[in-house]
Scaffold this active site. Sequence first.
Site, mmCIF file in Angstrom:
data_model
loop_
_atom_site.group_PDB
_atom_site.id
_atom_site.type_symbol
_atom_site.label_atom_id
_atom_site.label_comp_id
_atom_site.label_asym_id
_atom_site.label_seq_id
_atom_site.Cartn_x
_atom_site.Cartn_y
_atom_site.Cartn_z
ATOM 1 N N THR A 117 0.813 -1.220 0.000
ATOM 2 C CA THR A 117 0.000 0.000 0.000
ATOM 3 C C THR A 117 0.844 1.266 0.000
ATOM 4 O O THR A 117 1.926 1.304 0.556
ATOM 5 C CB THR A 117 -0.972 0.009 1.213
ATOM 6 O OG1 THR A 117 -1.827 -1.099 1.113
ATOM 7 C CG2 THR A 117 -1.790 1.249 1.289
ATOM 8 N N ARG A 162 -11.882 -9.452 -2.356
ATOM 9 C CA ARG A 162 -11.591 -8.994 -0.988
ATOM 10 C C ARG A 162 -11.224 -7.510 -1.024
ATOM 11 O O ARG A 162 -10.485 -7.059 -1.892
ATOM 12 C CB ARG A 162 -10.429 -9.800 -0.412
ATOM 13 C CG ARG A 162 -10.001 -9.392 1.000
ATOM 14 C CD ARG A 162 -8.789 -8.498 0.966
ATOM 15 N NE ARG A 162 -8.308 -8.122 2.294
ATOM 16 C CZ ARG A 162 -7.396 -7.171 2.498
ATOM 17 N NH1 ARG A 162 -6.884 -6.517 1.474
ATOM 18 N NH2 ARG A 162 -7.012 -6.872 3.708
ATOM 19 N N VAL A 163 -11.778 -6.753 -0.101
ATOM 20 C CA VAL A 163 -11.455 -5.326 -0.010
ATOM 21 C C VAL A 163 -10.931 -5.052 1.390
ATOM 22 O O VAL A 163 -11.532 -5.484 2.380
ATOM 23 C CB VAL A 163 -12.703 -4.455 -0.291
ATOM 24 C CG1 VAL A 163 -12.373 -2.986 -0.136
ATOM 25 C CG2 VAL A 163 -13.233 -4.728 -1.696
ATOM 26 N N ASP A 220 -8.849 -2.043 4.056
ATOM 27 C CA ASP A 220 -9.205 -0.748 4.657
ATOM 28 C C ASP A 220 -8.913 0.443 3.751
ATOM 29 O O ASP A 220 -9.476 1.525 3.948
ATOM 30 C CB ASP A 220 -8.418 -0.553 5.961
ATOM 31 C CG ASP A 220 -6.914 -0.565 5.707
ATOM 32 O OD1 ASP A 220 -6.435 -1.491 5.015
ATOM 33 O OD2 ASP A 220 -6.218 0.350 6.175
ATOM 34 N N THR A 270 -1.633 1.761 6.577
ATOM 35 C CA THR A 270 -1.228 0.557 5.852
ATOM 36 C C THR A 270 -1.054 -0.581 6.840
ATOM 37 O O THR A 270 -0.644 -0.351 7.972
ATOM 38 C CB THR A 270 0.081 0.797 5.067
ATOM 39 O OG1 THR A 270 0.485 -0.446 4.477
ATOM 40 C CG2 THR A 270 1.211 1.327 5.940
ATOM 41 N N GLY A 271 -1.380 -1.780 6.403
ATOM 42 C CA GLY A 271 -1.222 -2.926 7.300
ATOM 43 C C GLY A 271 -2.361 -3.898 7.127
ATOM 44 O O GLY A 271 -3.012 -3.919 6.071
ATOM 45 N N GLY A 315 -5.511 -4.990 6.807
ATOM 46 C CA GLY A 315 -6.703 -4.189 6.549
ATOM 47 C C GLY A 315 -7.909 -4.548 7.397
ATOM 48 O O GLY A 315 -8.676 -3.667 7.796
HETATM 49 N N1 ASP Z 1 -4.124 -2.292 4.188
HETATM 50 C C1 ASP Z 1 -4.046 -2.945 2.913
HETATM 51 C C2 ASP Z 1 -5.196 -3.896 2.751
HETATM 52 O O1 ASP Z 1 -5.590 -4.501 3.716
HETATM 53 C C3 ASP Z 1 -2.801 -3.701 2.714
HETATM 54 C C4 ASP Z 1 -1.580 -2.986 3.122
HETATM 55 O O2 ASP Z 1 -1.588 -1.891 3.621
HETATM 56 O O3 ASP Z 1 -0.540 -3.558 2.901
HETATM 57 O O4 ASP Z 1 -5.650 -4.082 1.652
#
Ligand code: ASP
Length: 304
Positions: A174, A202-203, A205, A225-226, A228
């Site tokens: 992200t 899949r969606v 955050d 980011t992380g 989600g």
């Molecule tokens: N937060 C993003 C998601 O869950 C993935 C990411 O930040 O790496 O789609």
Amino acid sequence: MQIHVIAPAPTGYALVLHGGAGGRVEELALDTKGRYTEGLSEAYRAGEAVLADGGGALDAVCVTVEHLENNPLFNSGRGAALTASGEAELDASVMTGEGHAGAVAASRYARNPVHLARKVMEESKHVFLVAPSRELLAGWGLEIVDPEYFITPGRQRQLKNVLAQRLAPPAHGTVGAAAVDMHGHVAAATSTGGSVGQSLGRVGDSPIIGAGTYAREGVVAISCTGEGEAFIQGVVAHDISARMRYLNSTLAEAIIATMAEELDARAASGGIIAVSADGGLVVAHNSPAIFAAYRDGDQMVTLT
Ligand code: ASP
């Protein structure tokens, strides 16, 4: 948790970006560290130039994210993480401090999903569109590409290794940016391919206003980011803003508390970048590493 807190700059504007938070090794396996630093700096300079010129925070975050989307090293736009079936389904969102927002999920044709999210905000009466058609994009004058444009050999290798369980699924990637401009307006933008090997449809955050992206005039602009799912369950970006508004917490206090209560408590990892309305910046993560860039005095800092 690691946290970087930067005092407001005398310039009256501020910008911070991220290129994902995760295990350094997972992402760096795709390329060398130097190229990440270069990509972060180049995107940062592009956004900063807008602000230095007196431009708006929304323009600055969109330009910054556009550069990261175009760079195949980062998990957004070209080079995005692939779904289990090897496709790129892209999500993005933008929000201004005035409370306007636009978002898109499962985008396949817009070269820059961040610009598509902005068009949803500016050209439609909606906030969130799923899988918009090529025709709609063409009508909005957006640059259209074939879905293959987004797929790179590095990401195909990564997906193969994840599916064969040779590599732990990197839950991270992200890109995003948050800014305050000379006129005191704030904005944030986030863009992603999601997580490697995710189910089709899949969606996370990133396109969800209040979870992965949030902005509020006089308070803060945030991009996350992380993992989600945890950011959605904890409504993380909005929770930080609410702590600042209702508890009078500083930005750093709010982020520390939200990360503890909403991420650590769910054993979820990730990172948060934010700019407060006074131009103070925070970069925080409980993941091993974060890709980020910001300015501290005369110095542009990149984290890899
Ligand atoms: N937060 C993003 C998601 O869950 C993935 C990411 O930040 O790496 O789609």
